[in-house]
Design a protein around this motif. Structure first.
Motif, PDB file in Angstrom:
ATOM      1  N   ILE A  10      -0.450   1.137   9.605  1.00  0.00           N
ATOM      2  CA  ILE A  10      -0.539   1.838   8.318  1.00  0.00           C
ATOM      3  C   ILE A  10       0.777   2.551   8.017  1.00  0.00           C
ATOM      4  CG2 ILE A  10      -3.044   2.180   8.382  1.00  0.00           C
ATOM      5  CD1 ILE A  10      -2.484   5.011   9.494  1.00  0.00           C
ATOM      6  N   LEU A  67     -14.001   2.077   1.994  1.00  0.00           N
ATOM      7  CA  LEU A  67     -13.665   3.256   2.776  1.00  0.00           C
ATOM      8  C   LEU A  67     -14.159   2.968   4.190  1.00  0.00           C
ATOM      9  CD1 LEU A  67     -12.397   6.048   2.303  1.00  0.00           C
ATOM     10  CD2 LEU A  67     -14.718   6.955   2.035  1.00  0.00           C
ATOM     11  N   ASP A  69     -14.207  -1.630  -7.355  1.00  0.00           N
ATOM     12  CA  ASP A  69     -12.916  -2.324  -7.471  1.00  0.00           C
ATOM     13  C   ASP A  69     -12.598  -3.141  -6.215  1.00  0.00           C
ATOM     14  OD1 ASP A  69     -12.010  -0.618  -5.514  1.00  0.00           O
ATOM     15  OD2 ASP A  69     -10.922   0.681  -6.876  1.00  0.00           O
ATOM     16  N   THR A 114     -10.755   8.430   7.764  1.00  0.00           N
ATOM     17  CA  THR A 114     -11.026   7.166   7.074  1.00  0.00           C
ATOM     18  C   THR A 114      -9.737   6.472   6.648  1.00  0.00           C
ATOM     19  OG1 THR A 114     -11.127   8.144   4.861  1.00  0.00           O
ATOM     20  CG2 THR A 114     -13.199   8.021   6.080  1.00  0.00           C
ATOM     21  N   LEU A 115      -9.912   5.208   6.315  1.00  0.00           N
ATOM     22  CA  LEU A 115      -8.828   4.389   5.778  1.00  0.00           C
ATOM     23  C   LEU A 115      -9.394   3.684   4.557  1.00  0.00           C
ATOM     24  CD1 LEU A 115      -6.026   2.846   6.203  1.00  0.00           C
ATOM     25  CD2 LEU A 115      -7.371   1.127   7.408  1.00  0.00           C
ATOM     26  N   ARG A 116      -8.635   3.697   3.476  1.00  0.00           N
ATOM     27  CA  ARG A 116      -9.080   2.950   2.303  1.00  0.00           C
ATOM     28  C   ARG A 116      -8.360   1.600   2.318  1.00  0.00           C
ATOM     29  NH1 ARG A 116     -12.038   4.449  -1.955  1.00  0.00           N
ATOM     30  NH2 ARG A 116     -12.084   6.658  -1.456  1.00  0.00           N
ATOM     31  N   ALA A 117      -9.111   0.524   2.254  1.00  0.00           N
ATOM     32  CA  ALA A 117      -8.476  -0.786   2.381  1.00  0.00           C
ATOM     33  C   ALA A 117      -9.263  -1.858   1.649  1.00  0.00           C
ATOM     34  CB  ALA A 117      -8.358  -1.166   3.858  1.00  0.00           C
ATOM     35  N   MET A 118      -8.549  -2.895   1.242  1.00  0.00           N
ATOM     36  CA  MET A 118      -9.199  -4.073   0.678  1.00  0.00           C
ATOM     37  C   MET A 118      -9.525  -5.008   1.832  1.00  0.00           C
ATOM     38  SD  MET A 118      -9.098  -3.702  -2.669  1.00  0.00           S
ATOM     39  CE  MET A 118      -9.158  -5.299  -3.488  1.00  0.00           C
ATOM     40  N   GLN A 122      -6.932  -4.779  -7.467  1.00  0.00           N
ATOM     41  CA  GLN A 122      -7.772  -3.926  -8.309  1.00  0.00           C
ATOM     42  C   GLN A 122      -7.745  -2.438  -7.938  1.00  0.00           C
ATOM     43  OE1 GLN A 122      -9.561  -3.210 -10.909  1.00  0.00           O
ATOM     44  NE2 GLN A 122      -8.818  -5.109 -11.785  1.00  0.00           N
ATOM     45  N   GLU A 126      -1.020   6.979   4.599  1.00  0.00           N
ATOM     46  CA  GLU A 126      -2.324   6.579   5.132  1.00  0.00           C
ATOM     47  C   GLU A 126      -2.631   7.290   6.442  1.00  0.00           C
ATOM     48  OE1 GLU A 126      -1.373   2.315   4.933  1.00  0.00           O
ATOM     49  OE2 GLU A 126      -3.329   2.075   3.995  1.00  0.00           O
ATOM     50  N   PHE A 182     -22.240   8.982   7.706  1.00  0.00           N
ATOM     51  CA  PHE A 182     -21.906   7.731   8.401  1.00  0.00           C
ATOM     52  C   PHE A 182     -21.531   8.039   9.847  1.00  0.00           C
ATOM     53  CE2 PHE A 182     -19.125   4.438   9.942  1.00  0.00           C
ATOM     54  CZ  PHE A 182     -19.678   3.266   9.447  1.00  0.00           C
ATOM     55  N   CYS A 235     -17.614   0.183   7.700  1.00  0.00           N
ATOM     56  CA  CYS A 235     -17.513   0.345   6.253  1.00  0.00           C
ATOM     57  C   CYS A 235     -18.489   1.404   5.756  1.00  0.00           C
ATOM     58  CB  CYS A 235     -17.775  -1.001   5.575  1.00  0.00           C
ATOM     59  SG  CYS A 235     -17.556  -0.900   3.812  1.00  0.00           S
ATOM     60  N   ILE A 236     -17.965   2.488   5.254  1.00  0.00           N
ATOM     61  CA  ILE A 236     -18.813   3.571   4.735  1.00  0.00           C
ATOM     62  C   ILE A 236     -19.334   3.191   3.361  1.00  0.00           C
ATOM     63  CG2 ILE A 236     -18.845   6.005   4.037  1.00  0.00           C
ATOM     64  CD1 ILE A 236     -16.502   6.377   6.111  1.00  0.00           C
ATOM     65  N   GLU A 237     -18.453   2.690   2.533  1.00  0.00           N
ATOM     66  CA  GLU A 237     -18.861   2.236   1.202  1.00  0.00           C
ATOM     67  C   GLU A 237     -17.763   1.363   0.599  1.00  0.00           C
ATOM     68  OE1 GLU A 237     -19.446   5.983  -0.718  1.00  0.00           O
ATOM     69  OE2 GLU A 237     -17.317   6.221  -1.163  1.00  0.00           O
ATOM     70  N   TYR A 245     -14.470   3.846   8.296  1.00  0.00           N
ATOM     71  CA  TYR A 245     -14.442   4.953   9.254  1.00  0.00           C
ATOM     72  C   TYR A 245     -13.423   4.638  10.350  1.00  0.00           C
ATOM     73  CZ  TYR A 245     -15.749   8.616  12.427  1.00  0.00           C
ATOM     74  OH  TYR A 245     -15.698   9.722  13.235  1.00  0.00           O
ATOM     75  N   LYS A 253       0.832  -1.207   0.000  1.00  0.00           N
ATOM     76  CA  LYS A 253       0.000   0.000   0.000  1.00  0.00           C
ATOM     77  C   LYS A 253       0.867   1.259   0.000  1.00  0.00           C
ATOM     78  CE  LYS A 253      -3.952  -0.129   2.412  1.00  0.00           C
ATOM     79  NZ  LYS A 253      -4.747  -0.248   3.653  1.00  0.00           N
ATOM     80  N   SER A 266     -12.235  -2.055  -3.075  1.00  0.00           N
ATOM     81  CA  SER A 266     -11.650  -1.357  -1.933  1.00  0.00           C
ATOM     82  C   SER A 266     -12.756  -0.650  -1.150  1.00  0.00           C
ATOM     83  CB  SER A 266     -10.581  -0.364  -2.390  1.00  0.00           C
ATOM     84  OG  SER A 266     -11.172   0.750  -3.007  1.00  0.00           O
TER      85      SER A 266
END
Ligand code: SF4
Lengths: 209, 455
Positions: B145, B24, B20, B158-162, A166, B149, A192, B14-16, B26, A111, B22
């Motif tokens: 992180i 977003l 792909d 927020t954190l973007r993560a798979m 992805q 990040e 949220f 999980c916000i959304e 909280y 990352k 990943s």
């Protein structure tokens, strides 16, 4: 951040397993509160016979004249394991590395690479070894091409498919800054959060003193 | 649909999720230390960004701050002072709570998070340190992180993560004799390989976990980082609720119904499932430069299985076939976010009581936090350590890692309660053997690697 499409460059193999971030960027070399000025510390324990006095180790691969201008590293399994330090990626980027091809990466390192426009490409070890052997024959002439849009590495007379998660692939292609990207979702985040604070009021702390 | 604990934690933050894959997430709490926090705060300021929820972000000095008595901002680490000063400056200008050098609650970031109630069951927490997974032992969705990040988390909450795959590690049986959570973790890593949990979210469960105290669970989750895991969790139970209840930032009334729901539903599916019998775990010690290279304290070093193992033996100055138990050591270190909580110090002190470390041996104890240090001193543990010939230090990461400051000498053999035995981790050429506090204490007494049963 620079978008990533296709990159062609000199490759250098560092194929051993578990190359950790301390080997990439020894803690001792992280001297300044800054994201720059780090390239000289890259692989310091391997690259210098005496890291303090910066006496180069002529045997270390990145010091060899035929690897001048290396921008692609060919790595081993679990590349970038260990400490989460992003300094390791900053140092690689500043040194001029744009792609690391390895059979697997530590997730945080992967990352961190993407956040800085470096492509962490996952490919099978056997293919990477073949690529390394081909590059070894004449590194300056046998340059490797990495095509992110096609997810293919060209080299050793072959087209090697590689994987990159992805979401990370898309971010690299667009060259988008993460914070700017998330700012577009500000309304969703606010909503949220409000819902969370109402349902679980204890989550919200008072303003710190 | 039955869900795993990790699914519940993830979904509740999980916000959304992008097409792909990943998500977003909280972020409820952000914790940072001087090494990476200083850089992140500095670059946030340069971008003219503020911290979205300053009351939910915390700064701790631990990584480069000195641990010698009488310390100040000056450190033995080159440029170390700048990191401390920059973090303090950033924290003050952005309005963040800082656990500074002279703060009564300063300590290693993961210990401070647990002690202060920054980490609580059901919260999400990020920290720019790979051992943040330690806090999963409290039922926290905790991620280590990078610095970018961290900036992102500070600016956007927020954190973007798979979403990682899930793995259940079932621990049957209970630890016996001198075996500890550290030995369990080392056994798991040596049997499955250091990449055995790569990228997964682990849930530890089973009889062996239920029987473990909260601090042992933290040791186990801490070592999940050495197993390659993205994070680790344990379903919080009454022991955890009791542990966190008194923390300054814990809610006055614990939201128990919500916390009690933090467990995997019966029949929940994991992507992977492995198991281990705790009753068969014995005290371990590493012989190589990866935590997977370990054996029982009394067992011989196995024949090298590959070039990396040969290189490790060479670095460590060891030969396969010989037992580690006879190897003379130069130093003993008790500290780090793995094993420097009060129960760890008690375990070591029990071995040390009324004894002296071998002559010529360097022996250092660094309590993980000021709070741990205070508790230990109230119980007289400091006197036990000092009478045995241990240095008794101020809290911090200290010689868990080498940052260019203090180190053991080149070629020195060190038995240590820390989590990484990588080449040069504790200093150039230093040979680190990972073990539990009791094994380190016993080895210090005898001047050679030893099981607590033998002193
Ligand atoms: S004690 Fe060691 S492993 Fe833990 S946070 Fe500090 S440096 Fe990292």
């Amino acid at each position: 951040m620079e978008a990533f499409e296709v990159h062609r460059g000199v490759a250098a193999p560092l194929l051993q397993a578990n190359i950790d971030t301390d080997a990439i960027m020894p803690s001792r070399e992280m001297r300044r509160v800054s994201r720059s000025g780090l390239a000289a510390g890259l692989f310091a324990n391997w690259r210098y016979l005496d890291p303090k006095r910066r006496i180069p180790n002529p045997d270390f691969i990145l010091n060899r004249p035929e690897r001048t201008g290396t921008s692609i590293l060919l790595g081993g399994p679990n590349f970038g394991c260990g400490s989460s330090r992003e300094f390791a990626v900053w140092a690689l980027a500043e040194f001029g590395i744009r792609v690391i091809v390895a059979p697997g990466f530590s997730p945080i390192f992967q990352k961190n690479c993407v956040a800085n426009g470096l492509l962490p490409a996952e490919a099978p070890g056997s293919e990477i070894r073949a690529l390394a052997a081909w590059s070894d024959r004449d590194p300056q002439r046998n340059r490797v091409t990495v095509n992110l849009r096609a997810s293919k590495i060209e080299g050793a007379g072959a087209q090697i498919p590689f994987a990159v998660p992805q979401g990370q692939r898309r971010r690299l292609l667009r060259g988008l800054d993460d914070i700017a990207l998330t700012d577009r979702r500000a309304a969703e985040i606010d909503a949220f959060e409000q819902e969370r604070f109402v349902a679980q009021p204890w989550v919200r702390l008072k303003q710190s003193p | 649909m039955s869900a795993t604990l990790f699914d519940k934690l993830w979904d509740s933050h999980c916000i959304e999720t992008d097409d792909d894959g990943s998500s977003l997430l909280y972020v409820d709490r952000v914790v940072m230390h001087e090494r990476t926090g200083a850089v992140a705060l500095d670059s946030l300021a340069r971008r003219r960004r503020s911290v979205r929820r300053p009351e939910h972000a915390f700064c701790v000095v631990d990584h480069v701050v000195d641990t010698l008595p009488g310390r100040s901002d000056d450190t033995r680490v080159p440029g170390g002072r700048d990191f401390i000063v920059a973090l303090r400056h950033g924290a003050a200008s952005l309005g963040l709570r800082m656990f500074d050098v002279d703060d009564d609650d300063q300590g290693i970031c993961h210990l401070v998070s647990a002690e202060q109630g920054i980490a609580l069951p059901g919260l999400s927490l990020v920290c720019p340190d790979s051992h943040t997974c330690t806090l999963g032992a409290l039922g926290v969705l905790a991620f280590g992180i990078g610095t970018s990040e961290l900036e992102h988390a500070l600016a956007t909450s927020t954190l973007r993560a798979m979403r990682p795959a899930t793995m259940r590690v079932s621990i049957a049986g209970q630890l016996r004799g001198h075996a500890t959570a550290k030995d369990l973790a080392l056994t798991l890593i040596s049997t499955q390989g250091a990449g055995g949990g790569r990228g997964t979210a682990i849930e530890f469960q089973g009889e062996g976990i239920d029987a473990m105290d909260v601090e042992q669970r933290m040791t186990l989750c801490n070592m999940a980082a050495e197993f390659g895991a993205a994070t680790a969790v344990v379903a919080p139970d009454e022991a955890v609720f009791g542990y966190v209840a008194a923390a300054p930032l814990a809610p006055k009334e614990s939201p128990l119904p919500c916390w009690r729901a933090l467990r995997s539903d019966p029949g929940a599916c994991f992507d992977r499932d492995i198991g281990l019998d705790a009753a068969r775990v014995s005290p371990q010690v590493t012989w190589g430069t990866s935590p997977e290279q370990c054996v029982g304290v009394g067992d011989p070093i196995p024949p090298p299985k590959d070039a990396a193992a040969r290189q490790a033996l060479d670095y460590m100055g060891l030969e396969s076939g010989t037992p580690l138990a006879s190897k003379p050591i130069d130093a003993a270190f008790i500290g780090s976010c793995t094993n420097a909580r009060i129960s760890d110090l008690r375990a070591a002190a029990q071995v040390l009581k009324g004894r002296r470390v071998a002559s010529g041996l360097t022996a250092i104890c660094v309590p993980g936090s000021k709070r741990v240090k205070r508790l230990a001193e109230a119980e007289g543990l400091d006197r036990v350590f000092e009478a045995a010939g241990f240095e008794w230090r101020e809290p911090g990461c200290s010689m868990c890692f080498f940052a260019g400051g203090e180190s053991f000498g080149t070629g020195e053999r060190v038995i240590t309660t820390t989590n990484r035995n990588f080449e040069g981790r504790q200093g150039p050429g230093v040979r680190s053997h990972l073990a539990s506090p009791a094994v380190v204490a016993a080895s210090a007494i005898l001047g050679r690697i030893a099981s607590p049963g033998t002193v």
